[in-house]
Design a protein around this motif. Structure first.
Motif, mmCIF file in Angstrom:
data_model
loop_
_atom_site.group_PDB
_atom_site.id
_atom_site.type_symbol
_atom_site.label_atom_id
_atom_site.label_comp_id
_atom_site.label_asym_id
_atom_site.label_seq_id
_atom_site.Cartn_x
_atom_site.Cartn_y
_atom_site.Cartn_z
ATOM 1 N N GLY A 12 0.799 -1.221 0.000
ATOM 2 C CA GLY A 12 0.000 0.000 0.000
ATOM 3 C C GLY A 12 0.830 1.269 0.000
ATOM 4 O O GLY A 12 2.063 1.239 0.132
ATOM 5 N N ILE A 13 0.131 2.393 -0.088
ATOM 6 C CA ILE A 13 0.788 3.706 -0.046
ATOM 7 C C ILE A 13 -0.039 4.651 0.831
ATOM 8 O O ILE A 13 -1.212 4.422 1.102
ATOM 9 C CB ILE A 13 0.944 4.315 -1.461
ATOM 10 C CG1 ILE A 13 -0.428 4.506 -2.120
ATOM 11 C CG2 ILE A 13 1.846 3.443 -2.326
ATOM 12 C CD1 ILE A 13 -0.359 5.242 -3.457
ATOM 13 N N GLN A 14 0.631 5.702 1.315
ATOM 14 C CA GLN A 14 0.017 6.750 2.125
ATOM 15 C C GLN A 14 -0.813 6.159 3.281
ATOM 16 O O GLN A 14 -0.304 5.369 4.062
ATOM 17 C CB GLN A 14 -0.798 7.685 1.228
ATOM 18 C CG GLN A 14 0.079 8.419 0.204
ATOM 19 C CD GLN A 14 -0.673 9.374 -0.674
ATOM 20 O OE1 GLN A 14 -1.626 8.995 -1.365
ATOM 21 N NE2 GLN A 14 -0.263 10.639 -0.676
ATOM 22 N N ASP A 15 -2.090 6.487 3.369
ATOM 23 C CA ASP A 15 -2.895 6.030 4.512
ATOM 24 C C ASP A 15 -3.082 4.513 4.527
ATOM 25 O O ASP A 15 -3.394 3.937 5.580
ATOM 26 C CB ASP A 15 -4.276 6.709 4.501
ATOM 27 C CG ASP A 15 -4.193 8.204 4.755
ATOM 28 O OD1 ASP A 15 -3.148 8.640 5.296
ATOM 29 O OD2 ASP A 15 -5.139 8.930 4.405
ATOM 30 N N PHE B 183 12.778 -4.401 -3.795
ATOM 31 C CA PHE B 183 12.394 -3.256 -4.614
ATOM 32 C C PHE B 183 10.941 -2.912 -4.348
ATOM 33 O O PHE B 183 10.065 -3.778 -4.411
ATOM 34 C CB PHE B 183 12.585 -3.568 -6.092
ATOM 35 C CG PHE B 183 12.059 -2.504 -7.011
ATOM 36 C CD1 PHE B 183 12.756 -1.323 -7.192
ATOM 37 C CD2 PHE B 183 10.854 -2.683 -7.694
ATOM 38 C CE1 PHE B 183 12.256 -0.333 -8.039
ATOM 39 C CE2 PHE B 183 10.358 -1.712 -8.536
ATOM 40 C CZ PHE B 183 11.061 -0.523 -8.704
ATOM 41 N N PHE B 184 10.682 -1.629 -4.056
ATOM 42 C CA PHE B 184 9.341 -1.130 -3.768
ATOM 43 C C PHE B 184 8.891 -0.203 -4.890
ATOM 44 O O PHE B 184 9.565 0.776 -5.210
ATOM 45 C CB PHE B 184 9.323 -0.374 -2.440
ATOM 46 C CG PHE B 184 9.569 -1.246 -1.241
ATOM 47 C CD1 PHE B 184 8.522 -1.701 -0.456
ATOM 48 C CD2 PHE B 184 10.867 -1.624 -0.902
ATOM 49 C CE1 PHE B 184 8.755 -2.507 0.645
ATOM 50 C CE2 PHE B 184 11.112 -2.435 0.198
ATOM 51 C CZ PHE B 184 10.048 -2.884 0.974
ATOM 52 N N SER B 185 7.727 -0.512 -5.475
ATOM 53 C CA SER B 185 7.174 0.302 -6.547
ATOM 54 C C SER B 185 6.315 1.428 -5.978
ATOM 55 O O SER B 185 5.776 1.327 -4.869
ATOM 56 C CB SER B 185 6.332 -0.582 -7.474
ATOM 57 O OG SER B 185 5.557 0.203 -8.352
ATOM 58 N N THR B 186 6.151 2.476 -6.752
ATOM 59 C CA THR B 186 5.338 3.617 -6.313
ATOM 60 C C THR B 186 3.854 3.269 -6.197
ATOM 61 O O THR B 186 3.093 4.034 -5.602
ATOM 62 C CB THR B 186 5.486 4.793 -7.298
ATOM 63 O OG1 THR B 186 5.158 4.343 -8.614
ATOM 64 C CG2 THR B 186 6.901 5.347 -7.283
ATOM 65 N N ILE B 187 3.420 2.145 -6.732
ATOM 66 C CA ILE B 187 2.004 1.776 -6.626
ATOM 67 C C ILE B 187 1.719 0.961 -5.357
ATOM 68 O O ILE B 187 0.585 0.542 -5.128
ATOM 69 C CB ILE B 187 1.526 0.989 -7.864
ATOM 70 C CG1 ILE B 187 2.254 -0.344 -7.983
ATOM 71 C CG2 ILE B 187 1.687 1.824 -9.123
ATOM 72 C CD1 ILE B 187 1.701 -1.247 -9.083
ATOM 73 N N GLY B 188 2.768 0.718 -4.543
ATOM 74 C CA GLY B 188 2.540 0.062 -3.263
ATOM 75 C C GLY B 188 2.694 -1.447 -3.266
ATOM 76 O O GLY B 188 1.973 -2.148 -2.542
ATOM 77 N N VAL B 189 3.610 -1.970 -4.071
ATOM 78 C CA VAL B 189 3.938 -3.392 -4.052
ATOM 79 C C VAL B 189 5.456 -3.529 -4.013
ATOM 80 O O VAL B 189 6.191 -2.609 -4.409
ATOM 81 C CB VAL B 189 3.374 -4.135 -5.283
ATOM 82 C CG1 VAL B 189 1.854 -4.153 -5.252
ATOM 83 C CG2 VAL B 189 3.883 -3.525 -6.581
#
Length: 280
Positions: A38-41, A103-109
């Motif tokens: 996930g990302i942010q909240d 490796f962490f993607s900007t889409i939260g995976v």
């Protein structure tokens, strides 16, 4: 390493990494396990913390975010840093020994992998069998039938000739070119021996080592006059004759037993019902 050096180092290691599935087995790209964080909240800090703890035994890791913000940091605070930046930047983690990577993607995976360094050369492993590949996949509409006819005998020959012929060659690739002409007239490829050849289609074995490679080209006018059975016999005779090129390159191949290889090729063709003329 300063931040910029570390950022460049991660980029090079990322491209030599082999990624893992859920069982942490080395797999091809379409089998990689991506984990949701996930990302942010919706960022799952606990999931990331546990994944890092399980995967890395070291207490400090390289955290790579940008060319100005990359450094060796305590493992305990990494998941919080990832949560702060993951929706903005791709993020990387490596251990100091440069053997493991996340490796962490900007889409939260994120995904996990190992860093596999490949040498530019290698000595042929003792007792390793020669891998022989016979191909007829360079053709056009008129010569596809020739390729189809040769598929079975080529496959059988490749299997029969997988023996130890000594020398330093690990792979022998022989291509039958079935293009009579092109925009530019194509000639058969001369024999070449390459210490390392890239395999772009493989994510587990990036290179083949100690590869001998050449091609043969038939007389296309003669092909047009032959029956199906005659075509196979003609092509196999052509390939058998071409093996002489290995003798003229014996210095490159060290003590590769060309005579035994030619004998085995001829015997295999005879056992398949073809009538080849033995040449010297």
């Amino acid at each position: 390493m300063n931040a910029q050096q570390l950022y460049r180092k991660f980029d090079s290691k990322f491209h030599s990494a082999i990624w893992l599935n859920e069982k942490e087995e080395l797999v091809d790209e379409n089998e990689i396990k991506w984990y949701l964080c996930g990302i942010q909240d919706e960022f799952k800090k606990a999931v990331v913390t546990q994944a890092i703890e399980d995967f890395f035994s070291e207490q400090e890791l390289y955290l790579v975010i940008t060319s100005g913000k990359s450094s060796l940091v305590p493992k305990s605070g990494i998941s919080e840093e990832i949560g702060t930046y993951i929706h903005k930047k791709e993020i990387g983690l490596m251990n100091e020994s440069l053997t493991k990577i996340m490796f962490f993607s900007t889409i939260g995976v994120f995904k996990k992998g190992v860093i596999n360094e490949f040498s530019k050369t290698r000595i042929k492993p003792k007792g390793q069998l020669l891998d022989v590949s016979l191909h007829a996949n360079i053709y056009n509409n008129e010569t596809k039938i020739v390729s189809d006819l040769l598929q079975e005998p080529f496959e059988k020959l490749s299997n029969v000739l997988s023996n130890d012929y000594h020398g330093n060659i690990e792979h022998l690739w022989i291509d039958l070119e079935l293009l009579e002409s092109d925009l530019v007239e194509r000639k058969k490829w001369a024999f070449r021996f390459q210490k390392r050849v890239s395999i772009p289609s493989s994510f587990k074995e990036n290179y083949s080592y100690n590869v001998g490679h050449y091609s043969v080209k038939p007389d296309f006018e003669k092909l047009k006059q032959l029956t199906a059975d005659e075509i196979c016999n003609y092509i196999l005779q052509l390939v058998y004759n071409s093996i002489k090129t290995l003798s003229t390159n014996k210095k490159k191949l060290e003590d590769f037993n060309v005579e035994q290889f030619r004998h085995d090729f001829l015997t295999a063709c005879t056992n398949m019902g073809y009538s080849l003329e033995e040449t010297h």
